[in-house]
Design a protein around this motif. Structure first.
Motif, PDB file in Angstrom:
ATOM      1  N   SER A 221      38.055   7.630 -59.811  1.00  0.00           N
ATOM      2  CA  SER A 221      37.401   7.942 -61.069  1.00  0.00           C
ATOM      3  C   SER A 221      36.300   6.933 -61.364  1.00  0.00           C
ATOM      4  N   ALA A 222      36.464   5.686 -60.878  1.00  0.00           N
ATOM      5  CA  ALA A 222      35.393   4.721 -61.106  1.00  0.00           C
ATOM      6  C   ALA A 222      34.129   5.152 -60.376  1.00  0.00           C
ATOM      7  N   LEU A 223      34.313   5.758 -59.221  1.00  0.00           N
ATOM      8  CA  LEU A 223      33.156   6.127 -58.425  1.00  0.00           C
ATOM      9  C   LEU A 223      32.599   7.483 -58.804  1.00  0.00           C
ATOM     10  N   THR A 224      33.475   8.386 -59.135  1.00  0.00           N
ATOM     11  CA  THR A 224      33.029   9.759 -59.296  1.00  0.00           C
ATOM     12  C   THR A 224      33.190  10.264 -60.710  1.00  0.00           C
ATOM     13  N   GLY A 225      33.847   9.505 -61.555  1.00  0.00           N
ATOM     14  CA  GLY A 225      34.083  10.008 -62.891  1.00  0.00           C
ATOM     15  C   GLY A 225      35.009  11.202 -62.865  1.00  0.00           C
TER      16      GLY A 225
END
Lengths: 330, 295
Positions: A320-324
């Protein structure tokens, strides 16, 4: 991820749920069987966790976690299982440290290069064979290989003997890495295949090389896959007994080897893990202290569950940090 | 020259006359202002790339058959045609992305500023001939790093942020995205909306100052508002770089293109100014296609 997004859409909410009552008999039986299988599995898992939890907690004293084990028939004097915990953690660390980079590399090579094709097919079969090999087979093979005098630096060599001892943390860790390797390869490969091709092309179209694309685009994209593979691999390493008994020396305490580089002594030494401790203290083993076996089993189970939760968290956190939480359209 | 080549392409003598074919008067409701800027843009057109007898085959299947096309800076070239006509393959061959498909083989010559693209270093070529894809595909990194990635060498993380702040801002401004993301440069790019993601991809493609921008149906995954924004952007970009766009959408081709190439079954049927292709096509197949007889 796409599927869940679609399922969460409004169309599903407003559509009347079709009732299984209108289904053909065979479908209803099938549904019932699937349902029963799921419930049985859940019950079984709950039963194991509850049983081990109750048994384990009732037998577990906090002091066990910090006391060195000693060989004593009197169970009040045989100590705790600090050394087996150390052994489990050390072996897991060595095994994953070897398996994760190599497994990721193999998966990258298979998916991103994979040429010449016959070599790629051979590598794939090799990974499958390792995945299917029982750990006792790997252990026996490891013992044969690492008993060669040439590998004496990984364990030790008794004076006058023409063979190495062939048992130590590095040796057991290397063998353990073979258990984890196919799981890492599988998970990373799956993750790479999920990355749409146009993402690779987008990087190449910026004038980047395949190497740069792998490092800056693909590796971040498959990090959840690497985490999953690592968690699965750790689970197998922690749970294995055969390799510990054959290749770790299965000494009750963690013993460092004599001589050699200072930092390397422990790695060349012998020890035990929670699994071999449980085996040894179970009614089947020589210890005959089932109470301690239960306590150790509880710790082992807790360790595995904690590691799994951690790995899932890491994977999800990274994702989620990378892709939301979003993903690319294919 | 191939005698089978459709006539319009030969009428354009690029070396002698930069003002290619006189644009017919804007008789449709396309907007006179747009037509005027378009002629102005065409007048300044300089040929950057050229396809000579380009043939591309996947194994036995010929996808592009002896295509001749000029690609000029200062104008937008649209490749149109039904699905499977080879337009995307032709586009991808311009920066040698077709080479990634093992079965693809190319014949003929593609040149960039007179140099055969096969003689150029492929990374160098792709830095000069950049591409935007059909699906928005930001990399799994921050908004800033997506653009900076194109500016840095290889997989390097240098130069660091402060040195790149200015060129990244410039690229984001050119793509019309700066005002929307300037406060969220450290957010993951995949959290942007689809239209923003696509403009980020354009910014990324523009960051390394390419000479040619290839766009493969850049709006097909987007909503109408984002589409309008991107079309506006294409019209602005055209002044500085050569733009080639593949599109299924004839209205879009009409809105953004200065020249249009109609392809059918791998062949270039007709090439000419947008007005000609849409209002006075020379070939029967072009007429049928733009009038919706097939597609």
């Amino acid at each position: 991820m796409h599927a869940s997004a679609e399922l969460a859409g409004p169309s599903r909410r407003t559509r009347p749920r079709d009732s299984a009552a209108s289904w053909p008999l065979a479908d209803r039986i099938g549904l019932g069987l699937c349902w029963a299988a799921g419930v049985t599995l859940t019950l079984l898992a709950t039963a194991i966790v509850l049983y081990m939890g109750v048994k384990g907690i009732s037998q577990l004293h906090l002091s066990y976690l910090f006391q060195h084990p000693t060989a004593d028939v009197d169970q009040s004097k045989s100590g705790g299982f600090l050394d087996p915990i150390e052994g489990t953690l050390l072996l897991t660390a060595i095994g994953t440290a070897i398996a994760v980079p190599i497994g990721t590399g193999v998966a990258l090579w298979l998916v991103e290069y994979g040429r010449p094709a016959p070599l790629a097919r051979t590598v794939e079969s090799a990974v499958e064979i390792i995945a299917g090999a029982p750990s006792i087979v790997i252990a026996v093979f490891g013992l044969v290989v690492f008993s060669q005098p040439a590998f004496a630096f990984l364990s030790f060599r008794a004076t006058g003997a023409d063979a190495a001892f062939g048992r130590s943390f590095v040796i057991a860790g290397a063998a353990m890495s073979l258990l984890a390797l196919p799981l890492v390869v599988g998970a990373v490969r799956e993750a790479l295949l999920q990355v749409p091709n146009h993402l690779r092309e987008a990087s190449l179209a910026l004038g980047k090389t395949v190497g740069a694309t792998i490092r800056r685009v693909l590796l971040p994209a498959v990090r959840p896959g690497i985490a999953t593979g690592t968690a699965l691999g750790m689970g197998r390493i922690i749970g294995d007994t055969a390799i510990v008994i054959l290749l770790l020396g299965n000494t009750l305490g963690t013993e460092s080897a004599d001589g050699g580089l200072p930092g390397f002594r422990l790695l060349r030494g012998t020890g035990s893990t929670l699994t071999s401790y449980i085996y040894g203290n179970s009614p089947a083993g020589e210890g005959g202290a089932p109470e301690k076996a239960y306590a150790a089993a509880f710790v082992l189970l807790a360790l595995v569950i904690a590691l799994n939760v951690l790995a899932t968290r890491l994977a999800r956190g990274n994702l989620s940090a990378l892709t939301g939480g979003a993903a690319w359209t294919r | 020259m191939d005698p089978l080549m459709p006539p319009p392409i030969r009428r354009i003598s690029l070396e002698q006359a930069p003002t290619v074919v006189p644009e017919p008067a804007a008789s449709n409701g396309n907007g006179h202002a747009a037509a005027a800027t378009r002629s102005a843009a065409s007048a300044a057109a300089i040929e950057r790339m050229r396809c000579d007898q380009v043939t591309i085959a996947y194994g036995q299947k010929v996808a592009v058959n002896r295509v001749e096309l000029p690609i000029r800076q200062g104008e937008v070239l649209a490749l149109i045609g039904p699905s499977g006509c080879g337009k995307t393959t032709l586009l991808r061959s311009l920066n040698r992305l077709t080479e990634l498909t093992p079965s693809a083989a190319r014949g003929g010559r593609i040149s960039l500023d007179g140099e055969d693209v096969d003689t150029l270093e492929v990374t160098e070529l792709r830095r000069r001939v950049s591409m935007v894809f059909q699906q928005p595909n930001p990399f799994p990194m921050t908004v800033f790093d997506n653009v900076a990635y194109a500016l840095r060498d290889g997989a390097s993380r240098r130069p660091r942020k402060p040195a790149l702040a200015e060129p990244v801002e410039h690229a984001l401004r050119r793509a019309g995205l700066w005002d929307e993301v300037k406060d969220n440069l450290d957010h993951p790019a995949l959290r942007l909306s689809g239209g923003q993601q696509q403009r980020l991809c354009i910014a990324r493609a523009l960051a390394a100052q390419p000479e040619v921008l290839l766009m493969d149906e850049p709006c097909s995954a987007l909503d109408p508002v984002s589409t309008t924004t991107i079309e506006q952007l294409i019209l602005e970009l055209r002044e500085q770089i050569a733009v080639v766009i593949v599109t299924h959408n004839l209205q879009q081709a009409q809105r953004v293109a200065d020249h249009v190439a109609f392809m059918y079954l791998g062949e270039l049927v007709e090439y000419g100014p947008s007005e000609q292709i849409f209002h006075a096509p020379q070939a029967q197949r072009t007429r049928d296609y733009v009038h919706g007889a097939f597609g």
